[in-house]
Design a protein around this motif. Sequence first.
Motif, PDB file in Angstrom:
ATOM      1  N   LEU A 120     -21.532  -0.415 -10.577  1.00 30.67           N
ATOM      2  CA  LEU A 120     -20.165  -0.416 -10.037  1.00 30.67           C
ATOM      3  C   LEU A 120     -19.119  -0.137 -11.123  1.00 30.67           C
ATOM      4  O   LEU A 120     -18.024   0.314 -10.834  1.00 30.67           O
ATOM      5  N   LEU A 175     -14.974   2.701  -4.454  1.00 30.83           N
ATOM      6  CA  LEU A 175     -13.567   3.054  -4.245  1.00 30.83           C
ATOM      7  C   LEU A 175     -13.031   3.245  -5.652  1.00 30.83           C
ATOM      8  O   LEU A 175     -12.836   2.287  -6.375  1.00 30.83           O
ATOM      9  N   GLU A 220     -26.180  -7.921   0.566  1.00 31.65           N
ATOM     10  CA  GLU A 220     -27.008  -6.874   1.183  1.00 31.65           C
ATOM     11  C   GLU A 220     -27.618  -5.953   0.119  1.00 31.65           C
ATOM     12  O   GLU A 220     -28.753  -5.499   0.253  1.00 31.65           O
ATOM     13  N   LYS A 271       0.859  -1.194   0.000  1.00 32.53           N
ATOM     14  CA  LYS A 271       0.000   0.000   0.000  1.00 32.53           C
ATOM     15  C   LYS A 271       0.896   1.245   0.000  1.00 32.53           C
ATOM     16  O   LYS A 271       1.890   1.295   0.727  1.00 32.53           O
ATOM     17  N   ALA A 291     -22.659   2.650  -3.493  1.00 31.01           N
ATOM     18  CA  ALA A 291     -23.103   1.800  -4.610  1.00 31.01           C
ATOM     19  C   ALA A 291     -24.628   1.831  -4.706  1.00 31.01           C
ATOM     20  O   ALA A 291     -25.195   1.982  -5.796  1.00 31.01           O
ATOM     21  N   ARG A 318      -0.369   1.571  -5.055  1.00 23.75           N
ATOM     22  CA  ARG A 318       0.612   0.705  -4.415  1.00 23.75           C
ATOM     23  C   ARG A 318       1.999   1.294  -4.653  1.00 23.75           C
ATOM     24  O   ARG A 318       2.209   2.068  -5.594  1.00 23.75           O
ATOM     25  N   PHE A 351     -20.587 -10.197   0.813  1.00 22.08           N
ATOM     26  CA  PHE A 351     -21.456  -9.533   1.796  1.00 22.08           C
ATOM     27  C   PHE A 351     -22.132  -8.332   1.134  1.00 22.08           C
ATOM     28  O   PHE A 351     -23.345  -8.130   1.247  1.00 22.08           O
ATOM     29  N   ALA A 352     -21.334  -7.537   0.406  1.00 22.97           N
ATOM     30  CA  ALA A 352     -21.859  -6.313  -0.216  1.00 22.97           C
ATOM     31  C   ALA A 352     -22.909  -6.650  -1.274  1.00 22.97           C
ATOM     32  O   ALA A 352     -23.951  -5.994  -1.355  1.00 22.97           O
ATOM     33  N   PHE A 386     -16.994 -14.191   6.842  1.00 22.22           N
ATOM     34  CA  PHE A 386     -17.523 -13.933   5.497  1.00 22.22           C
ATOM     35  C   PHE A 386     -17.690 -15.206   4.671  1.00 22.22           C
ATOM     36  O   PHE A 386     -17.848 -15.158   3.463  1.00 22.22           O
ATOM     37  N   GLY A 404     -16.676  -1.255   5.156  1.00 17.61           N
ATOM     38  CA  GLY A 404     -17.873  -2.044   4.911  1.00 17.61           C
ATOM     39  C   GLY A 404     -19.185  -1.293   4.797  1.00 17.61           C
ATOM     40  O   GLY A 404     -20.163  -1.882   4.367  1.00 17.61           O
ATOM     41  N   CYS A 454     -11.257  -7.272  -2.067  1.00 15.22           N
ATOM     42  CA  CYS A 454     -12.199  -6.904  -1.002  1.00 15.22           C
ATOM     43  C   CYS A 454     -12.693  -8.145  -0.265  1.00 15.22           C
ATOM     44  O   CYS A 454     -13.197  -9.081  -0.882  1.00 15.22           O
ATOM     45  N   GLY A 511     -15.182  -8.168   1.719  1.00 11.21           N
ATOM     46  CA  GLY A 511     -16.632  -8.110   1.913  1.00 11.21           C
ATOM     47  C   GLY A 511     -17.434  -8.146   0.621  1.00 11.21           C
ATOM     48  O   GLY A 511     -18.611  -7.811   0.627  1.00 11.21           O
ATOM     49  N   PHE A 514      -6.973   3.502  -6.344  1.00 11.50           N
ATOM     50  CA  PHE A 514      -6.083   3.176  -5.237  1.00 11.50           C
ATOM     51  C   PHE A 514      -4.668   2.990  -5.767  1.00 11.50           C
ATOM     52  O   PHE A 514      -4.456   2.979  -6.984  1.00 11.50           O
TER      53      PHE A 514
HETATM   54  C1  HEM Z   1     -19.886  -2.182  -3.067  1.00 14.68           C
HETATM   55  C2  HEM Z   1     -19.232  -2.298  -1.933  1.00 14.68           C
HETATM   56  C3  HEM Z   1     -17.727  -2.435  -1.815  1.00 14.68           C
HETATM   57  C4  HEM Z   1     -16.734  -2.093  -2.688  1.00 14.68           C
HETATM   58  C5  HEM Z   1     -16.884  -1.481  -4.067  1.00 14.68           C
HETATM   59  C6  HEM Z   1     -15.476  -2.444  -2.065  1.00 14.68           C
HETATM   60  C7  HEM Z   1     -14.236  -2.272  -2.662  1.00 14.68           C
HETATM   61  C8  HEM Z   1     -13.032  -2.614  -2.068  1.00 14.68           C
HETATM   62  C9  HEM Z   1     -11.745  -2.427  -2.669  1.00 14.68           C
HETATM   63  C10 HEM Z   1     -11.491  -1.820  -4.042  1.00 14.68           C
HETATM   64  C11 HEM Z   1     -10.817  -2.870  -1.802  1.00 14.68           C
HETATM   65  C12 HEM Z   1      -9.294  -2.880  -2.007  1.00 14.68           C
HETATM   66  C13 HEM Z   1      -8.675  -1.600  -1.510  1.00 14.68           C
HETATM   67  C14 HEM Z   1      -7.172  -1.601  -1.562  1.00 14.68           C
HETATM   68  O1  HEM Z   1      -6.544  -2.628  -1.749  1.00 14.68           O
HETATM   69  O2  HEM Z   1      -6.623  -0.535  -1.354  1.00 14.68           O
HETATM   70  C15 HEM Z   1     -11.511  -3.341  -0.643  1.00 14.68           C
HETATM   71  C16 HEM Z   1     -10.913  -3.869   0.463  1.00 14.68           C
HETATM   72  C17 HEM Z   1     -11.602  -4.301   1.578  1.00 14.68           C
HETATM   73  N1  HEM Z   1     -12.962  -4.336   1.759  1.00 14.68           N
HETATM   74 FE1  HEM Z   1     -14.340  -3.762   0.415  1.00 14.68          FE
HETATM   75  N2  HEM Z   1     -15.731  -2.967  -0.831  1.00 14.68           N
HETATM   76  C18 HEM Z   1     -17.093  -3.000  -0.647  1.00 14.68           C
HETATM   77  C19 HEM Z   1     -17.762  -3.471   0.450  1.00 14.68           C
HETATM   78  C20 HEM Z   1     -17.174  -4.051   1.543  1.00 14.68           C
HETATM   79  C21 HEM Z   1     -17.888  -4.606   2.677  1.00 14.68           C
HETATM   80  C22 HEM Z   1     -19.405  -4.674   2.803  1.00 14.68           C
HETATM   81  C23 HEM Z   1     -16.941  -5.025   3.567  1.00 14.68           C
HETATM   82  C24 HEM Z   1     -17.132  -5.656   4.923  1.00 14.68           C
HETATM   83  C25 HEM Z   1     -18.254  -5.862   5.506  1.00 14.68           C
HETATM   84  C26 HEM Z   1     -15.640  -4.758   2.982  1.00 14.68           C
HETATM   85  C27 HEM Z   1     -14.441  -5.046   3.583  1.00 14.68           C
HETATM   86  C28 HEM Z   1     -13.217  -4.846   2.998  1.00 14.68           C
HETATM   87  C29 HEM Z   1     -11.973  -5.150   3.665  1.00 14.68           C
HETATM   88  C30 HEM Z   1     -11.822  -5.718   5.058  1.00 14.68           C
HETATM   89  C31 HEM Z   1     -10.956  -4.810   2.775  1.00 14.68           C
HETATM   90  C32 HEM Z   1      -9.461  -4.948   2.996  1.00 14.68           C
HETATM   91  C33 HEM Z   1      -9.034  -6.299   2.485  1.00 14.68           C
HETATM   92  C34 HEM Z   1      -7.555  -6.579   2.652  1.00 14.68           C
HETATM   93  O3  HEM Z   1      -6.755  -5.659   2.595  1.00 14.68           O
HETATM   94  O4  HEM Z   1      -7.246  -7.755   2.836  1.00 14.68           O
HETATM   95  N3  HEM Z   1     -15.825  -4.165   1.760  1.00 14.68           N
HETATM   96  N4  HEM Z   1     -12.873  -3.170  -0.820  1.00 14.68           N
END
Ligand code: HEM
Length: 468
Positions: free
Chosen positions: A336, A342, A423, A85, A286, A347, A419-420, A119, A279, A414, A416, A345
């Motif tokens: 989406l 998001l 819901e 990151k 969205a 690195r 999950f996303a 999850f 989350g 991601c 989640g 991003f």
């Molecule tokens: C439409 C909904 C969502 C989108 C578009 C989305 C998108 C993303 C993206 C692009 C990343 C990567 C970011 C990076 O690497 O810098 C990410 C990571 C993550 N997201 Fe989501 N997300 C969504 C919903 C959720 C939900 C509902 C949860 C949990 C309940 C969640 C939990 C996480 C977590 C924990 C990470 C970090 C994963 C890691 O680094 O191992 N996200 N998400």
Amino acid sequence: MTLVVDQVSVAAGHRSNHRPPQLKGLPVVGLLPELRRDPLRFFTRVARDHGGAVELHFGLDRVTMLNDPVMIRHVLQDNRLNYEKSKFYDMMRSVLGEGIFLAEGEDWLGQRKTASRSFQGCQLRRMTDAMQDAVDDMLQRWQAPAAQQGTLDMVPEMMRVTLDILMRTLFSVRLEGEHEAVFPAMTRVLRDAERRIWSPFATPRWLPTANNRGVKEALATLDSFVYGLIDQRRAEGSRHSGEAGEGAGGDLLDLLMANQDGRSDKRLRDQILSMILAGHETTANALAWCWYMLSLHPESLRRVRTECRSVLGGRRPDFADLAKLTYTRSVFDEVLRLYPPLWTFSRTAVAKDRIGDLEIAAGTNVMLNMFAVHRRPELWDNPEGFDPGRFDPETGDPRRRFAYFPFSDGPRTCLGERFAVLESLIAISAVVQRFDLQLVPGQEVKPEPMITLRPSGLLMRPVPVTEG
Ligand code: HEM
């Protein structure tokens, strides 16, 4: 839909090494003025005009923007251990601390393994009812404005329901009025972080300016919310079966607390806040975009409503039903694509690397910009158009991986995502069967690119729909 991944990647076959073309902009500030005027348009234009890879100069910072799916796959998957990151995430450290979003290496892996248990498919299946309950409560709240021909401010509405869902399913608590403090506090810290990412001249955090004081207060609000959760769980005891369903065992909070291994509550706070931020804000945006797009495309709305009625017929969905909502899912995927919550991003390359014939020096910041890549004419037919058909599981083009990555991809994708989607399908199917959400005329709805991509404002009128 035509995805022209191979043609875009032809350059990767050459042997001679080279740096990407550079866009320098003005002396000293580089491209910052252009960027700040309209970041979305700026990046979309750069990706369109300069293709696969381009180096951008922003003041003292250099960023290499990668727009080619093969290059994106390289960073997120093939050689992902070389890409950590970037320093831009440091702007989020005061909120997310050492939580999963910012952690690296063994620490990240440990957190990912622990949180993943919440999850899994069987856990998601158990959460369906709690998700539906939160959506039903929202629809109940909408009765009064619907009866009085009132309006709804859709972004806070969606923030509220997604936070409610998250808290019920992963933390087994019902929100009373706390979201009213949490939502503006999140907005405040996100806005501040975003400003700092793109402004090398932002005032230092320690200066007692009005903005810095506001951000400090917002962080205090978030802290007190999260420490309150921890205290409450300690008082109640662990092994909470919670609203995630009878016999579900511990929820995510239990898992995180059980894996604390004597480490500080500050670390626990970081893990919880990271999950809350990752989350709820994303899914809320969205869904808000979904209502906007459906209001502009009545034929799509009609098809979504018909599908939801025919699969569910007004009853509560169970987990298996949701897989049958294929058109509704295509609409969500297309939303989406156009408005990835998001939207970009980055690195940093740990060691020097080669992507095809492209040289990446150690320390290079690489940017992956979903908003721009999802709109590249070389990758998508009619890139600016709303066309859910391109995601049709039968007729859509399946070669879209790494050209379409709203949830990122690879091992750090991601957590989640399922999950996303779950819901969102629950929310969309419930809402369309009960209400028409009509856009209040005279608004200019524009994407507001903070860390996440929100609609600038979205007032809608909930009009009850009758059967048939
Ligand atoms: C439409 C909904 C969502 C989108 C578009 C989305 C998108 C993303 C993206 C692009 C990343 C990567 C970011 C990076 O690497 O810098 C990410 C990571 C993550 N997201 Fe989501 N997300 C969504 C919903 C959720 C939900 C509902 C949860 C949990 C309940 C969640 C939990 C996480 C977590 C924990 C990470 C970090 C994963 C890691 O680094 O191992 N996200 N998400």
